[in-house]
Design a protein around this motif. Structure first.
Motif, mmCIF file in Angstrom:
data_model
loop_
_atom_site.group_PDB
_atom_site.id
_atom_site.type_symbol
_atom_site.label_atom_id
_atom_site.label_comp_id
_atom_site.label_asym_id
_atom_site.label_seq_id
_atom_site.Cartn_x
_atom_site.Cartn_y
_atom_site.Cartn_z
ATOM 1 N N TYR A 30 -13.212 -13.323 -2.573
ATOM 2 C CA TYR A 30 -12.707 -14.215 -1.530
ATOM 3 C C TYR A 30 -13.810 -14.721 -0.603
ATOM 4 O O TYR A 30 -13.660 -15.762 0.021
ATOM 5 C CB TYR A 30 -11.624 -13.500 -0.697
ATOM 6 C CG TYR A 30 -10.369 -13.173 -1.468
ATOM 7 C CD1 TYR A 30 -10.116 -13.727 -2.720
ATOM 8 C CD2 TYR A 30 -9.405 -12.306 -0.925
ATOM 9 C CE1 TYR A 30 -8.967 -13.420 -3.420
ATOM 10 C CE2 TYR A 30 -8.242 -11.997 -1.621
ATOM 11 C CZ TYR A 30 -8.035 -12.555 -2.864
ATOM 12 O OH TYR A 30 -6.893 -12.252 -3.546
ATOM 13 N N GLU A 81 -15.773 -9.558 -0.532
ATOM 14 C CA GLU A 81 -15.000 -10.162 0.561
ATOM 15 C C GLU A 81 -15.808 -10.394 1.831
ATOM 16 O O GLU A 81 -15.348 -11.081 2.737
ATOM 17 C CB GLU A 81 -13.768 -9.295 0.876
ATOM 18 C CG GLU A 81 -12.760 -9.271 -0.267
ATOM 19 C CD GLU A 81 -11.499 -8.483 0.056
ATOM 20 O OE1 GLU A 81 -11.464 -7.822 1.104
ATOM 21 O OE2 GLU A 81 -10.561 -8.541 -0.763
ATOM 22 N N ASN A 85 -8.912 -14.034 -19.545
ATOM 23 C CA ASN A 85 -8.451 -12.654 -19.723
ATOM 24 C C ASN A 85 -7.662 -12.510 -21.020
ATOM 25 O O ASN A 85 -6.819 -13.339 -21.348
ATOM 26 C CB ASN A 85 -7.562 -12.247 -18.550
ATOM 27 C CG ASN A 85 -8.336 -12.165 -17.258
ATOM 28 O OD1 ASN A 85 -9.084 -11.229 -17.026
ATOM 29 N ND2 ASN A 85 -8.193 -13.183 -16.418
ATOM 30 N N ARG A 93 -0.837 -18.508 -13.147
ATOM 31 C CA ARG A 93 0.187 -18.440 -12.111
ATOM 32 C C ARG A 93 1.476 -18.990 -12.684
ATOM 33 O O ARG A 93 1.460 -19.828 -13.578
ATOM 34 C CB ARG A 93 -0.186 -19.309 -10.894
ATOM 35 C CG ARG A 93 -0.897 -18.532 -9.798
ATOM 36 C CD ARG A 93 -2.378 -18.647 -9.983
ATOM 37 N NE ARG A 93 -3.133 -17.834 -9.037
ATOM 38 C CZ ARG A 93 -3.627 -16.628 -9.349
ATOM 39 N NH1 ARG A 93 -3.419 -16.096 -10.520
ATOM 40 N NH2 ARG A 93 -4.335 -15.955 -8.473
ATOM 41 N N ARG A 113 -13.112 -4.046 -8.502
ATOM 42 C CA ARG A 113 -13.026 -4.306 -7.061
ATOM 43 C C ARG A 113 -12.987 -3.035 -6.225
ATOM 44 O O ARG A 113 -13.484 -3.000 -5.103
ATOM 45 C CB ARG A 113 -11.757 -5.119 -6.842
ATOM 46 C CG ARG A 113 -11.603 -5.735 -5.534
ATOM 47 C CD ARG A 113 -10.508 -6.768 -5.583
ATOM 48 N NE ARG A 113 -9.180 -6.174 -5.564
ATOM 49 C CZ ARG A 113 -8.150 -6.630 -6.262
ATOM 50 N NH1 ARG A 113 -8.307 -7.652 -7.066
ATOM 51 N NH2 ARG A 113 -6.983 -6.062 -6.166
ATOM 52 N N ASP A 165 -13.809 -5.808 -18.360
ATOM 53 C CA ASP A 165 -13.187 -6.015 -17.051
ATOM 54 C C ASP A 165 -12.785 -4.677 -16.420
ATOM 55 O O ASP A 165 -12.537 -3.708 -17.128
ATOM 56 C CB ASP A 165 -11.940 -6.888 -17.251
ATOM 57 C CG ASP A 165 -11.518 -7.624 -15.994
ATOM 58 O OD1 ASP A 165 -12.132 -7.416 -14.933
ATOM 59 O OD2 ASP A 165 -10.564 -8.415 -16.082
ATOM 60 N N GLN A 174 -11.224 -19.225 -10.359
ATOM 61 C CA GLN A 174 -12.032 -18.610 -9.298
ATOM 62 C C GLN A 174 -13.507 -18.653 -9.697
ATOM 63 O O GLN A 174 -13.873 -18.202 -10.793
ATOM 64 C CB GLN A 174 -11.601 -17.163 -9.053
ATOM 65 C CG GLN A 174 -12.318 -16.573 -7.833
ATOM 66 C CD GLN A 174 -11.873 -15.168 -7.498
ATOM 67 O OE1 GLN A 174 -11.601 -14.371 -8.387
ATOM 68 N NE2 GLN A 174 -11.822 -14.853 -6.210
#
Ligand code: C2E
Ligand code: CA
Ligand code: CA
Ligand code: CA
Length: 280
Positions: free
Chosen positions: A259, A240, A118, A62, A204, A180, A44
């Motif tokens: 995003y 976002e 991470n 993932r 976030r 983080d 990202q």
């Protein structure tokens, strides 16, 4: 509770049993997944909010499950942490990210591009972790300064002594450190400034409520102020909307991710984005 005779009682909770079973199945599947190399890394972009250019990427793992498709880390990282599988997976992600960074830096002829990886709590206890990290950095010939390790604020609070040692080992290798999910872990400010932290990453949950220019900015301005006072860079995650971006830009937040810019991308998509948005 079911009577078992002789005054003994056995509490049988079917939901608990099912949970345990599900966990065991998942753990077995994860071990197979490591063996069969079913993991992949998405990237990202992290954007410099003052220039609008890509500064680098955060590597996000993932699991490409043969039946279930793409599984998000939220579903399997916690179990990897509990079982210790995170050591193998975490290091694998680190290697992948370093290799990919090298490829991008070479093909785009830009060695300023950065990658964040991470690092989970459990990896703190992996004794030779930093030796392996050094080995990979040497082998790929990337500058350690183009790497950032993201460590959650809660990981620091849970293991303060261990964390301090690890952070200094990371710093000794000239790798940057990002805190983080900042703001969710209640770390004391006096503690914060004694640690070798380069970047604060605002969680976030602080960005999410921002809607209009007039809206309550909550704790964002003081967090940015803390970062600036401590000579750290500040990253806002989970941007976002264009309104959120505008507010953060005005507040002089250094970097942003979310995003609105891009979701985590596969290598092909990330490469295309880099080619259309050069990093300087
Ligand atoms: P994180 O480190 O806080 O990563 C940010 C998460 O927020 C990512 O979820 C990302 O896809 C998501 N995100 C980014 N922008 C937005 C946005 O605008 N809106 C919303 N709603 N979400 C956004 P993801 O990829 O599912 O990862 C979840 C968590 O799993 C990560 O949270 C991180 O703690 C962990 N994780 C992922 N990859 C790794 C890894 O390689 N190692 C370790 N130890 N943990 C990992
Ligand atoms: Ca992160
Ligand atoms: Ca985060
Ligand atoms: Ca998180």
């Amino acid at each position: 509770a079911k009577a078992m005779g002789k005054g003994q009682y056995h509490v049988f909770d079917p939901t608990l049993h099912q949970k345990a079973l599900k966990r065991l199945t998942l753990e077995t599947a994860l071990r197979k997944a490591i063996e069969h190399q079913e993991f992949l890394v998405h990237y990202q972009p992290i954007i410099n909010l003052q220039t609008g250019k890509i500064s680098g990427f955060e590597a996000l793992v993932r699991w490409q499950h043969p039946q279930k498709g793409l599984v998000s880390p939220g579903e399997f990282i916690p179990i990897c942490e509990e079982t210790g599988l995170i050591n193998d997976i975490g290091y694998w992600v680190f290697q992948q990210a370093c290799n990919q960074l090298k490829i991008w830096q070479q093909t785009l002829k830009n060695d300023r591009l950065k990658i964040s990886i991470n690092l989970s709590v459990r990896q703190f206890s992996q004794m030779n972790l930093m030796e392996k990290v050094a080995e990979t950095v040497t082998k790929t010939k990337i500058s350690p300064q183009s790497l950032t390790m993201e460590i959650t604020e809660s990981a620091l609070i849970d293991n303060p002594t261990h964390a301090r040692t690890l952070l200094h080992e990371i710093r000794d290798q000239d790798i940057h450190i990002s805190l983080d999910d900042f703001g969710t872990g209640y770390s004391s400010l006096s503690y914060l400034h004694t640690l070798p932290i380069d970047i604060l990453k605002i969680d976030r949950s602080f960005i999410n409520p921002l809607s209009q220019e007039e809206s309550d900015l909550g704790l964002i301005p003081p967090i940015i102020q803390i970062g600036q006072t401590l000579k750290m860079k500040v990253v806002a995650e989970g941007i976002e909307t264009p309104e959120q971006l505008e507010i953060l830009r005005k507040l002089q937040c250094d970097f942003g991710q979310g995003y609105w810019f891009a979701k985590p991308l596969n290598i092909r998509e990330a490469t295309a984005l880099l080619q259309s948005n050069p990093q300087w």
